[in-house]
Design a protein around this motif. Structure first.
Motif, short mmCIF file in Angstrom:
data_model
loop_
_atom_site.label_atom_id
_atom_site.label_comp_id
_atom_site.label_asym_id
_atom_site.label_seq_id
_atom_site.Cartn_x
_atom_site.Cartn_y
_atom_site.Cartn_z
N GLU A 106 3.91 -14.17 11.56
CA GLU A 106 3.16 -13.21 12.14
C GLU A 106 3.78 -12.33 10.84
O GLU A 106 5.19 -12.90 10.76
CB GLU A 106 3.54 -13.09 13.07
N SER A 109 7.62 -7.83 10.57
CA SER A 109 9.08 -8.13 11.23
C SER A 109 8.94 -7.48 12.40
O SER A 109 9.48 -7.63 13.34
CB SER A 109 9.76 -8.47 10.05
N VAL A 112 7.03 -8.86 15.37
CA VAL A 112 7.80 -10.10 15.73
C VAL A 112 8.88 -9.94 16.69
O VAL A 112 9.03 -10.74 17.44
CB VAL A 112 8.72 -11.23 14.29
N ARG A 132 7.69 -15.56 10.56
CA ARG A 132 7.70 -14.80 9.81
C ARG A 132 7.89 -15.34 8.70
O ARG A 132 8.39 -14.94 7.66
CB ARG A 132 8.90 -13.53 10.06
#
Ligand SMILES: C[S@@+](CC[C@H](N)C(=O)[O-])C[C@H]1O[C@@H](n2cnc3c(N)ncnc32)[C@H](O)[C@@H]1O
Length: 371
Positions: A106, A109, A112, A132
């Motif tokens: 992903e 952030s 995440v 990330r």
């Protein structure tokens, strides 16, 4: 950009609360602000989650569709699954229940953070590794399956990375923009048939699973979607992939033009001549200067030796190309109606005659699309 009007936590778990409906209704009025600026995250810190159009942040909230995606993916309890773009984790939690391990890549952030929290709440955090990163730049882990609702703006390079990349996997179940899925599934003669389908189906089979209405996403995108499953073929043709991609780029430049007309273009012929010269010189250098007889299709002319080719002007080279096309009855054919078998045969005939393909823009395997 859209702002959820209720606390973030409530946004995450569909079915428990109605913010999605509110968000959905709001999204019809105003999907994203005009300033869809990725740097503008000052409001994300509190209870609001901004969803960015530029990152393809459309969350799938329909549990029935999420369940179907997981079921159709045929996940074994021992499988490692890669998810690209997990977002707030609507699909991830279901993958965690079905698989032994889930890697989720992903870029955002904030997502995440949400994902980690949600995995913790489900008690399945040990099975999840969140990476990330930009999925196009990340190194993929060893995996069995890919299951993902991907950001549509990276569909083409991502599919290329999967099917032409080094990582082996059983299948990739992908939620794609419907139009892109149609192009992947197109057959020779279909109006959507194009270079993307030609390149992907050389190495993989593509199955249509279902269409998904845009109304199933929050916020509602402009386009409908489809789920497809891509299964790498056990046996792929023995062809230089970089050359194949350059060859299909040449052929599908104007997919409805006859090959005879495409290869008549002076510029195209000159480009091919330059590269074929180089390829022939390299072959000679690598062979220690011996003539490569296999490169001569009919023995009538020495197409392969560097002296023969490098001294050949555009016109004789063009004649050579036309001869190949005519001898295989390809001159009147249109790429939009040709099967991969026919295209492979034509490429082999070109190579036998000392005609090689190369993309001067340095074609990488990510480049599989045509438009
Ligand atoms: C279409 S949403 C899907 C979200 C979630 N899977 C779902 O179905 O609700 C795409 C997600 O991919 C993420 N994303 C966008 N570009 C990305 C990239 N290059 N690499 C990894 N993730 C990306 C976005 O932040 C977003 O969370």
């Amino acid at each position: 950009m859209i702002r959820a009007s209720k606390p973030l936590l409530r946004l995450l778990i569909p079915g428990q609360y109605s913010p999605f409906r509110r968000l959905h209704a709001g999204s019809r009025r105003r999907r994203y602000s005009k300033n869809d600026n990725d740097d503008d995250d000052k409001n994300d810190k509190g209870t609001h989650l901004h969803l960015y159009k530029s990152k393809g942040q459309h969350l799938l909230t329909n549990q029935r569709i999420l369940d179907t995606i997981v079921r159709k993916s045929a996940i074994e309890p021992t499988d490692t699954v890669l998810e690209i773009g997990p977002g707030t984790g609507n699909l991830t939690v279901k993958l965690l229940e079905a698989a032994s391990k889930v890697f989720a890549i992903e870029i955002d952030s904030r997502m995440v953070e949400i994902l980690d929290k949600r995995a913790l709440e489900s008690g399945l955090q040990d099975r999840l590794t969140v990476i990330r990163k930009d999925a196009l730049k990340a190194e993929f882990p060893l995996l069995d399956l890919v299951v993902a609702n991907i950001p549509y703006n990276i569909s083409s390079p991502l599919v290329a990375k999967l099917v032409f990349g080094p990582i082996q996997f059983r299948s990739a179940t992908l939620l794609l923009q419907k139009e892109f899925a149609r192009r992947l599934l197109a057959k020779p003669g279909d109006s959507e048939f194009n270079r993307l389908a030609v390149n992907v189906t050389l190495v993989a089979d593509v199955e249509h699973v279902m269409d998904v209405s845009k109304r199933e996403f929050v916020p509602c995108p402009k386009v409908d979607s489809s789920v497809v499953i891509i299964r790498p073929k056990a046996q792929v043709p023995d062809v230089n992939m970089e050359e194949w991609l350059a060859f299909t780029r040449t052929c599908f430049g104007k997919k409805n033009k006859t090959l005879g007309a495409t290869f008549k273009q002076k510029k195209k012929v000159a480009e091919l001549l330059n590269f074929s010269d180089m390829a022939a010189s390299n072959a000679e250098y690598n062979d220690g200067g011996d003539d490569d007889e296999s490169a001569d299709s009919d023995g009538e002319e020495d197409c392969s030796s560097s002296s023969g080719s490098s001294e050949m002007g555009v016109s004789p080279f063009k004649e050579k190309i036309m001869k190949v096309l005519k001898s295989g009855c390809f001159d009147g054919k249109r790429p939009s109606k040709m099967s991969n078998e026919e295209l492979l045969r034509l490429l082999a005939m070109f190579n036998d005659a000392g005609v090689y393909f190369h993309d001067k823009s340095n074609t990488k395997c990510e480049d599989i699309n045509c438009e």
